[in-house]
Scaffold this active site. Structure first.
Site, PDB file in Angstrom:
ATOM      1  N   TYR A 135       0.843  -1.195   0.000  1.00  0.00           N
ATOM      2  CA  TYR A 135       0.000   0.000   0.000  1.00  0.00           C
ATOM      3  C   TYR A 135       0.884   1.252   0.000  1.00  0.00           C
ATOM      4  CZ  TYR A 135      -3.952  -3.052   0.999  1.00  0.00           C
ATOM      5  OH  TYR A 135      -4.917  -4.019   0.911  1.00  0.00           O
ATOM      6  N   ASN A 158     -12.669  -0.477  -4.750  1.00  0.00           N
ATOM      7  CA  ASN A 158     -12.456  -0.659  -6.188  1.00  0.00           C
ATOM      8  C   ASN A 158     -13.724  -1.235  -6.827  1.00  0.00           C
ATOM      9  OD1 ASN A 158     -11.601  -1.368  -8.735  1.00  0.00           O
ATOM     10  ND2 ASN A 158     -10.179  -2.975  -8.052  1.00  0.00           N
ATOM     11  N   CYS A 166      -6.544  -4.849  -7.651  1.00  0.00           N
ATOM     12  CA  CYS A 166      -6.268  -4.417  -6.283  1.00  0.00           C
ATOM     13  C   CYS A 166      -5.780  -5.582  -5.429  1.00  0.00           C
ATOM     14  CB  CYS A 166      -7.499  -3.760  -5.668  1.00  0.00           C
ATOM     15  SG  CYS A 166      -8.963  -4.805  -5.657  1.00  0.00           S
ATOM     16  N   HIS A 167      -5.996  -6.827  -5.928  1.00  0.00           N
ATOM     17  CA  HIS A 167      -5.510  -7.974  -5.147  1.00  0.00           C
ATOM     18  C   HIS A 167      -3.982  -8.049  -5.143  1.00  0.00           C
ATOM     19  CE1 HIS A 167      -6.115  -9.356  -9.341  1.00  0.00           C
ATOM     20  NE2 HIS A 167      -5.036 -10.081  -9.129  1.00  0.00           N
ATOM     21  N   GLU A 193      -1.610 -16.183  -9.880  1.00  0.00           N
ATOM     22  CA  GLU A 193      -0.706 -15.357 -10.682  1.00  0.00           C
ATOM     23  C   GLU A 193       0.752 -15.771 -10.502  1.00  0.00           C
ATOM     24  OE1 GLU A 193      -1.496 -11.171 -10.467  1.00  0.00           O
ATOM     25  OE2 GLU A 193      -3.595 -11.431 -11.055  1.00  0.00           O
TER      26      GLU A 193
END
Lengths: 200, 154
Positions: A135, A158, A166-167, A193
């Protein structure tokens, strides 16, 4: 009288009529918002779009009726369920969960975010697939580099999770942090991912 | 705060179908249904009041008239319409076919009151008559339907 006189209506007929309405609600007749749901490995997702592009993605744990009412209040009440109109968007999610990095560029409508939150969404879109950013590091890329909490709020609100990633924003201490779709969903997305496979 | 239009379709879609089908042959009824909801969708952000069903039935009634006019049929006054032949006794005439045998005023009154469930004052607004006339037309229509329909336990 009514029940006695009126034969039951075939649900397939009503479905066909609805499809016809969807196919005619285009151009000057287009609704403010069209939407559909898709079944995904992280639960049912609601996808809502304006003529400009996808404006909202909601997780199953967000109440569908509440999401639709919020769209009615913030964009417009002329909201129509139109699955076929959102086939392309549905394919984006299928591809993403199958491991595609950037399935394809999907038109987005970010009108549900304003000001600093909109700026944060823009920075989020620059975070590459498979990477994590804190962040604080994300805040440093904005016009208010010390607004770490405001960045957290922007991520938490979001309107386009998954599509605007945003993850990929995690805490400086290494923990994943909160997520609208649930912290466990965030962990699974980060694993997807990292490895190309979504853990069950 | 206005609810999403999809709720309106979900809640009233079947009623509007029955209204359209009650006033029109099947194929025209499908056109009228989608025309009705397309119009309603376009006007939903400006709709005032809480009589959604009455509003939709009003639109459906107008769309039905438009379609009848386009196919050069007209909703004719009740007088002067020859009596429709009564089907042979024992033959099960379905509701829609029976409704099609009613004079137009009775047909509309029966559809809007008994099938769509509108009170007579709203039926009167839809059909451009008085509440008393709407009640009479519906009552006459039902009496006539009873002779046309073979109703069990009638």
């Amino acid at each position: 009288m009514t029940t006695r006189f009126t034969p039951p209506t075939d649900p397939r007929l009503l479905a066909r009529l609805h499809e016809r309405l969807e196919s005619r609600a285009i151009g000057v007749h287009a609704p403010d918002v069209h939407y559909r749901t898709v079944d995904s490995p992280v639960g049912r997702l609601l996808i809502a779009a304006t003529e400009a592009g996808v404006a909202r993605v909601a997780f199953e744990r967000e109440d569908e009726e509440a999401v639709l009412q919020s769209l009615a209040d913030r964009i417009g009440p002329r909201i129509l369920r139109s699955p076929a109109r959102l086939d392309a968007a549905a394919r984006w999610f299928d591809a993403y969960f199958a491991g595609a990095h950037d399935p394809f560029r999907m038109p987005l409508d970010t009108r549900l975010a304003r000001g600093f939150r909109l700026e944060v969404l823009g920075r989020l879109q620059d975070v590459p697939y498979g990477q994590r950013v804190s962040y604080a590091a994300l805040a440093a890329r904005t016009s208010s580099p010390r607004a770490v909490r405001a960045v957290g709020t922007a991520c938490a609100t979001n309107p386009l999770p998954l599509v605007i990633p945003c993850h990929r924003v995690t805490r400086s201490d290494g923990s994943v942090g909160a997520y609208l779709g649930g912290a466990e969903t965030k962990v699974r997305l980060l694993a997807l991912e990292a490895t190309g496979v979504l853990p069950s | 705060m206005r609810e999403p239009f999809e709720h309106v379709v979900a809640e009233h879609g079947e009623t509007v179908w029955r209204v359209c089908r009650g006033l029109l042959p099947e194929h025209d009824a499908e056109d009228a249904w989608s025309e009705t909801f397309l119009s309603a969708l376009g006007a939903w952000d400006r709709f005032e009041g809480d009589r959604v069903r009455g509003w939709l039935v009003t639109i459906a009634h107008r769309k039905a008239l438009d379609l009848l006019r386009a196919s050069s049929r007209t909703l004719t006054p009740e007088e002067g319409v020859p009596d429709s032949p009564v089907p042979p006794r024992g033959r099960d005439l379905d509701l829609w076919a029976a409704l099609a045998r009613l004079p137009d005023g009775q047909r509309a009154a029966v559809v809007h009151h008994h099938i769509a469930g509108l009170p007579f004052d709203e039926v009167a607004l839809v059909t451009g008559t008085s509440s008393v006339a709407a009640r009479k037309a519906a009552s006459d229509g039902v009496r006539r339907l009873r002779t046309l329909l073979v109703l069990e336990d009638a």
